[in-house]
Design a protein around this motif. Structure first.
Motif, PDB file in Angstrom:
ATOM      1  N   ILE A  87      -3.195 -12.109   6.586  1.00 43.40           N
ATOM      2  CA  ILE A  87      -2.878 -10.762   6.099  1.00 43.40           C
ATOM      3  C   ILE A  87      -1.385 -10.550   5.900  1.00 43.40           C
ATOM      4  O   ILE A  87      -0.986  -9.620   5.217  1.00 43.40           O
ATOM      5  CB  ILE A  87      -3.467  -9.664   7.020  1.00 43.40           C
ATOM      6  CG1 ILE A  87      -2.888  -9.741   8.427  1.00 43.40           C
ATOM      7  CG2 ILE A  87      -4.989  -9.732   7.021  1.00 43.40           C
ATOM      8  CD1 ILE A  87      -3.185  -8.512   9.280  1.00 43.40           C
ATOM      9  N   ILE A  88      -0.550 -11.404   6.502  1.00 42.93           N
ATOM     10  CA  ILE A  88       0.906 -11.306   6.329  1.00 42.93           C
ATOM     11  C   ILE A  88       1.378 -12.600   5.680  1.00 42.93           C
ATOM     12  O   ILE A  88       1.045 -13.693   6.154  1.00 42.93           O
ATOM     13  CB  ILE A  88       1.623 -11.097   7.683  1.00 42.93           C
ATOM     14  CG1 ILE A  88       1.199  -9.762   8.305  1.00 42.93           C
ATOM     15  CG2 ILE A  88       3.142 -11.158   7.504  1.00 42.93           C
ATOM     16  CD1 ILE A  88       1.729  -9.546   9.707  1.00 42.93           C
ATOM     17  N   GLY A 103       8.162  -9.981   2.429  1.00 41.55           N
ATOM     18  CA  GLY A 103       6.819 -10.483   2.206  1.00 41.55           C
ATOM     19  C   GLY A 103       5.831  -9.355   1.982  1.00 41.55           C
ATOM     20  O   GLY A 103       6.214  -8.231   1.655  1.00 41.55           O
ATOM     21  N   THR A 104       4.571  -9.672   2.157  1.00 40.73           N
ATOM     22  CA  THR A 104       3.510  -8.695   1.932  1.00 40.73           C
ATOM     23  C   THR A 104       2.543  -8.653   3.103  1.00 40.73           C
ATOM     24  O   THR A 104       2.441  -9.596   3.887  1.00 40.73           O
ATOM     25  CB  THR A 104       2.713  -9.032   0.654  1.00 40.73           C
ATOM     26  OG1 THR A 104       2.138 -10.335   0.792  1.00 40.73           O
ATOM     27  CG2 THR A 104       3.590  -8.961  -0.585  1.00 40.73           C
ATOM     28  N   ILE A 105       1.822  -7.526   3.180  1.00 39.66           N
ATOM     29  CA  ILE A 105       0.756  -7.369   4.159  1.00 39.66           C
ATOM     30  C   ILE A 105      -0.472  -6.855   3.420  1.00 39.66           C
ATOM     31  O   ILE A 105      -0.365  -6.005   2.521  1.00 39.66           O
ATOM     32  CB  ILE A 105       1.158  -6.439   5.321  1.00 39.66           C
ATOM     33  CG1 ILE A 105       0.082  -6.455   6.413  1.00 39.66           C
ATOM     34  CG2 ILE A 105       1.460  -5.031   4.820  1.00 39.66           C
ATOM     35  CD1 ILE A 105       0.554  -5.864   7.736  1.00 39.66           C
ATOM     36  N   LEU A 106      -1.616  -7.380   3.788  1.00 36.97           N
ATOM     37  CA  LEU A 106      -2.891  -7.014   3.185  1.00 36.97           C
ATOM     38  C   LEU A 106      -3.653  -6.077   4.106  1.00 36.97           C
ATOM     39  O   LEU A 106      -3.752  -6.338   5.312  1.00 36.97           O
ATOM     40  CB  LEU A 106      -3.732  -8.280   2.954  1.00 36.97           C
ATOM     41  CG  LEU A 106      -5.196  -8.068   2.589  1.00 36.97           C
ATOM     42  CD1 LEU A 106      -5.328  -7.575   1.157  1.00 36.97           C
ATOM     43  CD2 LEU A 106      -5.976  -9.357   2.782  1.00 36.97           C
ATOM     44  N   ASP A 107      -4.166  -4.995   3.562  1.00 38.41           N
ATOM     45  CA  ASP A 107      -5.124  -4.158   4.279  1.00 38.41           C
ATOM     46  C   ASP A 107      -6.498  -4.702   3.890  1.00 38.41           C
ATOM     47  O   ASP A 107      -6.963  -4.452   2.772  1.00 38.41           O
ATOM     48  CB  ASP A 107      -4.985  -2.694   3.867  1.00 38.41           C
ATOM     49  CG  ASP A 107      -6.020  -1.796   4.525  1.00 38.41           C
ATOM     50  OD1 ASP A 107      -6.961  -2.311   5.168  1.00 38.41           O
ATOM     51  OD2 ASP A 107      -5.903  -0.562   4.382  1.00 38.41           O
ATOM     52  N   GLY A 111      -8.408  -3.912   0.540  1.00 39.85           N
ATOM     53  CA  GLY A 111      -8.057  -4.992  -0.379  1.00 39.85           C
ATOM     54  C   GLY A 111      -6.681  -4.820  -0.997  1.00 39.85           C
ATOM     55  O   GLY A 111      -6.261  -5.624  -1.815  1.00 39.85           O
ATOM     56  N   LYS A 112      -5.939  -3.785  -0.587  1.00 40.33           N
ATOM     57  CA  LYS A 112      -4.623  -3.515  -1.160  1.00 40.33           C
ATOM     58  C   LYS A 112      -3.535  -4.296  -0.425  1.00 40.33           C
ATOM     59  O   LYS A 112      -3.606  -4.494   0.785  1.00 40.33           O
ATOM     60  CB  LYS A 112      -4.315  -2.027  -1.119  1.00 40.33           C
ATOM     61  CG  LYS A 112      -5.232  -1.222  -2.020  1.00 40.33           C
ATOM     62  CD  LYS A 112      -4.897   0.239  -1.983  1.00 40.33           C
ATOM     63  CE  LYS A 112      -5.854   0.997  -2.902  1.00 40.33           C
ATOM     64  NZ  LYS A 112      -5.617   2.432  -2.840  1.00 40.33           N
ATOM     65  N   THR A 113      -2.525  -4.712  -1.185  1.00 40.37           N
ATOM     66  CA  THR A 113      -1.391  -5.456  -0.647  1.00 40.37           C
ATOM     67  C   THR A 113      -0.135  -4.601  -0.764  1.00 40.37           C
ATOM     68  O   THR A 113       0.076  -3.937  -1.784  1.00 40.37           O
ATOM     69  CB  THR A 113      -1.209  -6.774  -1.422  1.00 40.37           C
ATOM     70  OG1 THR A 113      -2.417  -7.521  -1.338  1.00 40.37           O
ATOM     71  CG2 THR A 113      -0.087  -7.609  -0.833  1.00 40.37           C
ATOM     72  N   TYR A 114       0.681  -4.633   0.287  1.00 37.40           N
ATOM     73  CA  TYR A 114       1.889  -3.813   0.357  1.00 37.40           C
ATOM     74  C   TYR A 114       3.091  -4.684   0.718  1.00 37.40           C
ATOM     75  O   TYR A 114       2.943  -5.722   1.365  1.00 37.40           O
ATOM     76  CB  TYR A 114       1.738  -2.734   1.439  1.00 37.40           C
ATOM     77  CG  TYR A 114       0.552  -1.832   1.229  1.00 37.40           C
ATOM     78  CD1 TYR A 114       0.674  -0.671   0.464  1.00 37.40           C
ATOM     79  CD2 TYR A 114      -0.684  -2.129   1.793  1.00 37.40           C
ATOM     80  CE1 TYR A 114      -0.416   0.168   0.259  1.00 37.40           C
ATOM     81  CE2 TYR A 114      -1.777  -1.296   1.593  1.00 37.40           C
ATOM     82  CZ  TYR A 114      -1.639  -0.156   0.829  1.00 37.40           C
ATOM     83  OH  TYR A 114      -2.721   0.664   0.635  1.00 37.40           O
ATOM     84  N   ASN A 115       4.290  -4.234   0.337  1.00 35.14           N
ATOM     85  CA  ASN A 115       5.513  -4.845   0.854  1.00 35.14           C
ATOM     86  C   ASN A 115       5.544  -4.548   2.341  1.00 35.14           C
ATOM     87  O   ASN A 115       5.086  -3.490   2.779  1.00 35.14           O
ATOM     88  CB  ASN A 115       6.740  -4.256   0.172  1.00 35.14           C
ATOM     89  CG  ASN A 115       6.770  -4.555  -1.303  1.00 35.14           C
ATOM     90  OD1 ASN A 115       6.386  -5.639  -1.731  1.00 35.14           O
ATOM     91  ND2 ASN A 115       7.200  -3.596  -2.097  1.00 35.14           N
TER      92      ASN A 115
END
Length: 146
Positions: A87-88, A103-107, A111-115
């Motif tokens: 997820i990270i 980087g990014t993190i996934l919920d 299914g959404k990805t965030y900074n």
């Protein structure tokens, strides 16, 4: 400085090493549900070549389905099991600060990805995890697992 004072200072310096070593996102973390405030999962963050990644190790929420898959994901994680799901991705330290970002993190539920920005707080006992798109986002506080 006397020998006794030097020894005392050396002991104090050694005693502070474990706390200082914990001022990193690397380790096991319990994620906390925003609504119920209960432990939701255990995420393990690792470092390789200066880059952090994090995977869901366990689902800890009462009644959680251990076979749940990321059906909402739209990238290479689509339909992958939650347990073991990365997820990270791609997080690096910020020069001169106790902050990791880039980087990014996934919920996995949406299914959404965030900074993402990771900031150890309270001597490394907690981790502020900030997910955002542009200037809009939210911060969760994860607790270091023993």
């Amino acid at each position: 400085m006397t020998v006794r004072t030097s020894r005392l200072l050396a002991l104090l310096a050694l005693a502070s090493l474990p706390a200082w070593a914990q001022m990193t996102p690397v380790g096991r973390w319990h994620t906390i549900d925003d609504e119920t405030k209960e432990v939701k999962s255990e995420v393990v963050i690792t470092e390789k070549d200066g880059v952090l990644t994090g995977r869901i190790e366990k689902l800890l929420r009462k009644g959680a389905d251990p076979n749940r898959r990321c059906t909402a994901c739209t990238d290479d994680r689509k339909d992958q099991p939650f347990i073991g799901l990365e997820i990270i991705r791609g997080v690096k330290p910020v020069e001169g600060r106790a902050v990791w970002e880039g980087g990014t993190i996934l919920d996995p539920e949406s299914g959404k990805t965030y900074n993402v920005r990771l900031t150890p707080v309270e001597g490394g006992a907690k981790l502020e995890v900030r997910g955002s798109i542009l200037f809009i986002g939210r911060t969760q506080t994860w607790v270091r697992a023993n």
